[in-house]
Design an enzyme around this catalytic site. Structure first.
Site, mmCIF file in Angstrom:
data_model
loop_
_atom_site.group_PDB
_atom_site.id
_atom_site.type_symbol
_atom_site.label_atom_id
_atom_site.label_comp_id
_atom_site.label_asym_id
_atom_site.label_seq_id
_atom_site.Cartn_x
_atom_site.Cartn_y
_atom_site.Cartn_z
ATOM 1 C CE LYS A 214 15.928 87.195 40.380
ATOM 2 N NZ LYS A 214 14.528 86.758 40.387
HETATM 3 N N1 PMP Z 1 11.914 81.053 41.149
HETATM 4 C C1 PMP Z 1 11.756 82.223 40.504
HETATM 5 C C2 PMP Z 1 11.071 82.230 39.189
HETATM 6 C C3 PMP Z 1 12.238 83.415 41.071
HETATM 7 O O1 PMP Z 1 12.078 84.575 40.444
HETATM 8 C C4 PMP Z 1 12.868 83.375 42.329
HETATM 9 C C5 PMP Z 1 13.365 84.633 42.963
HETATM 10 N N2 PMP Z 1 14.640 84.955 42.512
HETATM 11 C C6 PMP Z 1 13.023 82.122 42.952
HETATM 12 C C7 PMP Z 1 12.528 80.988 42.335
HETATM 13 C C8 PMP Z 1 13.735 82.009 44.276
HETATM 14 O O2 PMP Z 1 15.094 82.293 44.099
HETATM 15 P P1 PMP Z 1 15.973 82.862 45.274
HETATM 16 O O3 PMP Z 1 15.791 81.950 46.420
HETATM 17 O O4 PMP Z 1 17.360 82.817 44.736
HETATM 18 O O5 PMP Z 1 15.498 84.229 45.567
#
Ligand code: PMP
Length: 295
Positions: free
Chosen positions: A153
């Site tokens: 991320k």
């Molecule tokens: N895909 C992307 C590109 C994201 O930014 C997020 C948010 N973090 C998610 C999926 C979902 O991830 P999470 O469930 O860990 O928030």
């Protein structure tokens, strides 16, 4: 507004007022997007304020840094404790927590010379999953995993997400659905994607998407409730035959998709598998049992 005059954040070993915190304009992160972050939620549960899956989020933050070569030495326990302190100092319960790891001044493209950490939090009302989204298929693909670490991320990756979101809004949609470099459905700009067909949920496998913590929670719910879920690559055309679909992510939670490119799903959301998952997710984050959710 994300902060008021008395809002406290954690910044490089100290708790300071957000309005007094500063950073250097020559940060490598500001110029090149070379930093990592997380998006985490806390909820006022029946057992007090709980940060949902704090360990998983901070482990992903560590992994994101490791994957792109940002030296980062905080443990997940330390980061969790610091986050609870930020919540407490700001009297927050239902909140969004944003840790950011950013790099020291360095205008070259070489390894970072220093790393900073900040943790901020702001109020975020409980459960938003009541709306249902009009989604378009984006003209922007997700980045090629051979050019970036898709499972990290990383700040810079979000230029892609911002462009897809802007395009969707300009076209009059609520949200974008992006494809991967092979033309298979990947994910939303900030959420993972699932669809339902004939009693089975489908979602893209890992590789070209962010491994969402909510996505993982959906798998856990499905296992617990005996709902079949399959990871596979699929093209957007397949969605026009689907019964229902949803996005899931920490911020979005589990949110219904009403239509894709204007084509409505056949099943009313309330009768969909997504609605069952949504109800169960709501219980899990609030530390409640979800055994009463009828399948
Ligand atoms: N895909 C992307 C590109 C994201 O930014 C997020 C948010 N973090 C998610 C999926 C979902 O991830 P999470 O469930 O860990 O928030």
């Amino acid at each position: 507004m994300y902060y008021a005059d008395n809002t406290i954040i954690f910044h490089d070993g100290k708790f300071v007022k957000a309005k007094d915190a500063t950073t250097d304009l020559y940060s490598q992160t500001l110029h090149y997007g070379y930093g990592a972050f997380e998006g985490i939620r806390s909820y006022r549960t029946i057992n007090g304020v709980k940060i949902f899956k704090a360990h998983e989020h901070f482990a992903r933050l560590q992994r994101s840094c490791e994957l792109v070569g940002i030296p980062f030495n905080y443990s997940t326990e330390e980061l969790t404790q610091l986050s609870y302190q930020v919540l407490e100092k700001n009297n927050l319960r239902d909140a969004y927590i944003r840790p950011l790891v950013y790099c020291a001044p360095n205008m070259t493209l070489s390894a970072p010379t220093g790393v900073s950490v900040m943790i901020a939090a702001w109020e975020w009302g409980k459960y938003h999953g009541h709306q249902s989204l009009k989604v378009c298929v984006s003209s922007f693909q997700r980045p090629n995993p051979k050019s970036v670490k898709m499972e990290a991320k990383v700040c810079g990756h979000y230029v892609n997400s911002i462009m897809a979101t802007n395009e969707a809004k300009q076209r009059g949609f609520d949200e974008a659905l992006m494809l991967d470099m092979n033309g298979f459905v990947a994910e939303g700009p900030g959420a993972n994607f699932f669809f339902e067909k004939d009693g089975v949920l489908y979602t893209p496998p890992l590789g070209n998407i962010l491994p969402g913590i909510t996505r993982q929670t959906v798998f856990e719910i499905c296992r617990e409730m005996d709902l079949p879920v399959v990871e596979k690559f699929f093209r957007p055309e397949e969605l026009f035959e689907a019964d229902s679909a949803f996005f899931c992510g920490t911020a979005a939670e589990v949110v219904a998709i009403e239509s894709i490119e204007g084509q409505l799903f056949s099943k009313p959301w309330k009768q969909s598998m997504g609605a069952v998952v949504q109800e169960a997710y709501k219980c899990i984050v609030l530390d409640k049992s979800y055994s009463y959710v009828i399948v």
